[in-house]
Design a protein around this motif. Sequence first.
Motif, PDB file in Angstrom:
ATOM      1  N   MET A 147      -5.446  32.065 -18.146  1.00  0.00           N
ATOM      2  CA  MET A 147      -5.140  30.624 -18.123  1.00  0.00           C
ATOM      3  C   MET A 147      -4.982  30.114 -16.687  1.00  0.00           C
ATOM      4  SD  MET A 147      -4.286  27.866 -20.116  1.00  0.00           S
ATOM      5  CE  MET A 147      -3.215  27.946 -21.524  1.00  0.00           C
ATOM      6  N   LEU A 148      -4.376  30.974 -15.813  1.00  0.00           N
ATOM      7  CA  LEU A 148      -4.187  30.539 -14.428  1.00  0.00           C
ATOM      8  C   LEU A 148      -5.535  30.333 -13.739  1.00  0.00           C
ATOM      9  CD1 LEU A 148      -1.125  32.608 -13.135  1.00  0.00           C
ATOM     10  CD2 LEU A 148      -1.182  30.337 -14.141  1.00  0.00           C
ATOM     11  N   LEU A 149      -6.480  31.243 -14.034  1.00  0.00           N
ATOM     12  CA  LEU A 149      -7.811  31.103 -13.428  1.00  0.00           C
ATOM     13  C   LEU A 149      -8.522  29.872 -13.981  1.00  0.00           C
ATOM     14  CD1 LEU A 149      -9.085  34.802 -13.289  1.00  0.00           C
ATOM     15  CD2 LEU A 149      -8.268  33.379 -11.419  1.00  0.00           C
ATOM     16  N   ARG A 167      -0.665  31.486  -6.428  1.00  0.00           N
ATOM     17  CA  ARG A 167      -1.871  32.212  -6.867  1.00  0.00           C
ATOM     18  C   ARG A 167      -2.935  31.250  -7.376  1.00  0.00           C
ATOM     19  NH1 ARG A 167       1.096  36.188 -10.486  1.00  0.00           N
ATOM     20  NH2 ARG A 167      -0.721  36.053 -11.813  1.00  0.00           N
ATOM     21  N   VAL A 168      -2.480  30.190  -8.047  1.00  0.00           N
ATOM     22  CA  VAL A 168      -3.436  29.179  -8.532  1.00  0.00           C
ATOM     23  C   VAL A 168      -4.102  28.500  -7.328  1.00  0.00           C
ATOM     24  CG1 VAL A 168      -3.677  27.014  -9.808  1.00  0.00           C
ATOM     25  CG2 VAL A 168      -2.167  28.796 -10.679  1.00  0.00           C
ATOM     26  N   VAL A 169      -3.278  28.143  -6.333  1.00  0.00           N
ATOM     27  CA  VAL A 169      -3.827  27.486  -5.128  1.00  0.00           C
ATOM     28  C   VAL A 169      -4.820  28.416  -4.424  1.00  0.00           C
ATOM     29  CG1 VAL A 169      -3.212  26.599  -2.833  1.00  0.00           C
ATOM     30  CG2 VAL A 169      -1.793  26.042  -4.803  1.00  0.00           C
ATOM     31  N   LEU A 170      -4.433  29.693  -4.364  1.00  0.00           N
ATOM     32  CA  LEU A 170      -5.305  30.690  -3.728  1.00  0.00           C
ATOM     33  C   LEU A 170      -6.629  30.813  -4.489  1.00  0.00           C
ATOM     34  CD1 LEU A 170      -4.710  32.433  -1.255  1.00  0.00           C
ATOM     35  CD2 LEU A 170      -4.117  34.296  -2.790  1.00  0.00           C
ATOM     36  N   ALA A 171      -6.512  30.866  -5.818  1.00  0.00           N
ATOM     37  CA  ALA A 171      -7.721  30.985  -6.651  1.00  0.00           C
ATOM     38  C   ALA A 171      -8.618  29.758  -6.469  1.00  0.00           C
ATOM     39  CB  ALA A 171      -7.323  31.153  -8.116  1.00  0.00           C
ATOM     40  N   SER A 202      -3.242  21.222 -26.405  1.00  0.00           N
ATOM     41  CA  SER A 202      -2.828  22.543 -26.887  1.00  0.00           C
ATOM     42  C   SER A 202      -2.580  23.490 -25.721  1.00  0.00           C
ATOM     43  CB  SER A 202      -3.873  23.122 -27.847  1.00  0.00           C
ATOM     44  OG  SER A 202      -5.088  23.290 -27.180  1.00  0.00           O
ATOM     45  N   GLU A 203      -3.406  23.402 -24.673  1.00  0.00           N
ATOM     46  CA  GLU A 203      -3.224  24.292 -23.515  1.00  0.00           C
ATOM     47  C   GLU A 203      -1.935  23.957 -22.771  1.00  0.00           C
ATOM     48  OE1 GLU A 203      -7.934  25.227 -22.504  1.00  0.00           O
ATOM     49  OE2 GLU A 203      -6.934  23.480 -21.641  1.00  0.00           O
ATOM     50  N   ASN A 204      -1.608  22.660 -22.702  1.00  0.00           N
ATOM     51  CA  ASN A 204      -0.353  22.263 -22.061  1.00  0.00           C
ATOM     52  C   ASN A 204       0.838  22.886 -22.775  1.00  0.00           C
ATOM     53  OD1 ASN A 204       0.039  20.218 -19.744  1.00  0.00           O
ATOM     54  ND2 ASN A 204      -1.841  19.528 -20.738  1.00  0.00           N
ATOM     55  N   VAL A 205       0.779  22.866 -24.111  1.00  0.00           N
ATOM     56  CA  VAL A 205       1.894  23.431 -24.897  1.00  0.00           C
ATOM     57  C   VAL A 205       1.902  24.955 -24.767  1.00  0.00           C
ATOM     58  CG1 VAL A 205       2.871  23.643 -27.217  1.00  0.00           C
ATOM     59  CG2 VAL A 205       1.840  21.479 -26.493  1.00  0.00           C
ATOM     60  N   GLU A 206       0.709  25.539 -24.779  1.00  0.00           N
ATOM     61  CA  GLU A 206       0.603  27.005 -24.722  1.00  0.00           C
ATOM     62  C   GLU A 206       1.028  27.552 -23.349  1.00  0.00           C
ATOM     63  OE1 GLU A 206      -3.366  28.407 -25.285  1.00  0.00           O
ATOM     64  OE2 GLU A 206      -2.747  30.520 -25.372  1.00  0.00           O
ATOM     65  N   PHE A 207       0.845  26.724 -22.317  1.00  0.00           N
ATOM     66  CA  PHE A 207       1.065  27.163 -20.938  1.00  0.00           C
ATOM     67  C   PHE A 207       2.443  27.789 -20.734  1.00  0.00           C
ATOM     68  CE2 PHE A 207       1.880  26.373 -16.378  1.00  0.00           C
ATOM     69  CZ  PHE A 207       0.780  27.023 -15.859  1.00  0.00           C
ATOM     70  N   GLN A 254       5.826  32.798 -20.361  1.00  0.00           N
ATOM     71  CA  GLN A 254       6.843  33.687 -20.974  1.00  0.00           C
ATOM     72  C   GLN A 254       6.238  35.008 -21.443  1.00  0.00           C
ATOM     73  OE1 GLN A 254       8.281  30.966 -24.054  1.00  0.00           O
ATOM     74  NE2 GLN A 254      10.248  30.842 -22.970  1.00  0.00           N
ATOM     75  N   LYS A 255       4.913  35.111 -21.280  1.00  0.00           N
ATOM     76  CA  LYS A 255       4.162  36.316 -21.682  1.00  0.00           C
ATOM     77  C   LYS A 255       4.280  36.591 -23.183  1.00  0.00           C
ATOM     78  CE  LYS A 255       4.247  38.644 -17.212  1.00  0.00           C
ATOM     79  NZ  LYS A 255       4.797  37.595 -16.374  1.00  0.00           N
ATOM     80  N   ARG A 256       4.235  35.529 -23.978  1.00  0.00           N
ATOM     81  CA  ARG A 256       4.233  35.697 -25.441  1.00  0.00           C
ATOM     82  C   ARG A 256       2.845  36.138 -25.899  1.00  0.00           C
ATOM     83  NH1 ARG A 256       7.776  31.742 -27.658  1.00  0.00           N
ATOM     84  NH2 ARG A 256       9.805  32.013 -26.669  1.00  0.00           N
ATOM     85  N   PRO A 257       2.754  36.893 -27.005  1.00  0.00           N
ATOM     86  CA  PRO A 257       1.443  37.340 -27.490  1.00  0.00           C
ATOM     87  C   PRO A 257       0.561  36.158 -27.910  1.00  0.00           C
ATOM     88  CG  PRO A 257       3.237  38.441 -28.639  1.00  0.00           C
ATOM     89  CD  PRO A 257       3.863  37.381 -27.810  1.00  0.00           C
ATOM     90  N   LYS A 258      -0.734  36.372 -27.793  1.00  0.00           N
ATOM     91  CA  LYS A 258      -1.714  35.320 -28.066  1.00  0.00           C
ATOM     92  C   LYS A 258      -1.548  34.739 -29.477  1.00  0.00           C
ATOM     93  CE  LYS A 258      -5.614  32.988 -27.668  1.00  0.00           C
ATOM     94  NZ  LYS A 258      -5.591  31.730 -26.946  1.00  0.00           N
TER      95      LYS A 258
END
Lengths: 404, 233
Positions: A1-3, A310-314, B104-109, B114-118
């Motif tokens: 997602m960050l990329l 990292r996002v800025v770097l990417a 959806s991506e804003n909410v998922e972000f 938090q490193k929750r599973p997909k």
Amino acid sequence: MLLKLAWRNIWRNRNRSLITMSAIASAVLLAVATVSLQQGVWEHLIKNLVSLYTGYAQVHAKGYWDEQTLENSFEIDKTVEQQVAGTPGVNAIAHRLESFALASSGDKTRGCLVVGINPAEEENLTRLSAKIQSGSMLESGQDGALVAEGLAEKLNLALGDTLVLLTQGYYGSTAAMKTPIRGLLHFGSPELNNQIAYIPIQLAQYWLDAPDRATSLVVGLEQAEDLPAVARSLKKSLPKTYEALTWKEMMPEINQHIEADSAGMYIMLGVLYMLISFGIFSTLLMMLAERQREFGMLNALGMQPWSIARVVLAETVFLTLCGSLAGLLLSYPLVWYLAENPIQLGGDMAEIYEKFGFEAIFPATVKAKIFVEQTLVVLSVGLVLAVYPVWRVLRLNAVEAMRN
Amino acid sequence: MQTVIDAHNISKVYNPDTIPVHAVNSVHLHLNRGEFTALVGPSGSGKTTLLNIIGGLDAPTEGQVVINGINISELKPNQLINFRLHNIGFVFQAFNLIPVLTASENVEFIMLLQKRPKAERTRRVHELLASVGLSDKLNVRPSQLSGGQQQRVAVARALASRPQFILADEPTANLDSHSAATLLDIMEKMNREEAITFLFSTHDQRVIDRARRVITLVDGRIENDSAATQIRH
């Protein structure tokens, strides 16, 4: 997602990103074309002057290169010959017995370099027959000479005419010879074209009264890149009565010229990359200023500054990578075209180059290394420039950033 | 009743060495789980500063904030950011969605941070956007949503991390009456059904009318803390 976030961020201001990428692409195109052309020109020159005449390295009796006389010749030794030929990276060797002489025809006399060769060895090393414009290749033990066109012209000689040679023999006596011209040679280098003549080595040994002697053992390589290793090996393993010299040691002025020219090119590339750096940096600064509030918000929501950095770097990497790849895509066909269709100067410019001993042909070289290097340079520039925005992000204060 | 926020003797002074400005002055604030509270007061009364301090975005000059038993004043910066990620939801006046991500991506972000599973992320995104009435806007970017819809996505995002409470700074200030009413309906419903604690900083009478507790700040001090009905005009 960050990329994904970084990738989409660079397209927020499409025009600005495209302009920045175009500037990077132009820089890469210019840099790759310049380096490819410069290296191509030097390779061409080295191929002309070095491969054809001196070889990549030569083995002589110790002291010969400093004082090029027959007294410093050596007796051909099979053991040394096998040792040199067996060195990893060496693909050809050729014995030569060289002497400066006066060439004469009618009332015309010119100084020239007479090279006694083993035709088979020389053909294997330098493909001498490819330079024959008229006539045929020498044969071992045969009477006859191959004369460079320029020299023949100055002496008013043609194929089949007799060349008269006069010099001092091995024991100091006068050595004179007349021999028929069996072929006329054309060299790209005007220096060679105006002063060289080849005769079979047995004929040269007889003429100079130096049986079984040679002045040099010329070394050919599979790849030019093998030269340092081959030179190291020869210098270490040959008996102390011999010397092994590379073309750079034999013709330091050419090597110095190449180095000076390379330094000039690197200064030019430095200026080019500095200009590009301003473009990239201004884009990064604008991006940073516009998104202070967003960075503050991300930090407030719980994103660590390092993740934002990292996002800025990417984003910087994507920006420079896209520009570099576009530059590579544009430069490959250009460089390929310049390699296949070298720039050929004519008129006064060509004459000026020829006066300095250079062929006025500018071919490019197509080397993956050049493309990769320039891409890495641009990427490195981008990464260095990203240090400032990253530093700013790492010092982010969420409340102040959101207030902005 | 479980205490969620315990702000004790909070003071915030700007420019302490030159011309001191007391933005917040010895404030004590205690919020229990499930409260729906409005922090009101005129501009410059210290509402946003107090909200920032409670949210761990700003440090108090004096006092301490204890959330669910953890004194956040003692946390290191990185720990504090991590604490916010897992415990506090934010809703801002200007929505502050990430413009290049879809709803959806804003909410998922947040859940991604938090490193929750997909699988969990996907399920919760659908649940949350459905609960704010935006099931049909999953793949739409903020610029294609109305202000009210963007703020509903922001609420869904704030809830995505399963926070202890939500801090909402003027959430209805940029919304029309209908959008504000819809948003407040959603937040009230979540408060009622899931006992999610809300603390609003607001001028908006529409929010004050819905709040069950209203705290009035004047010049950085709590002037009044009573049920909303008691201060209505």
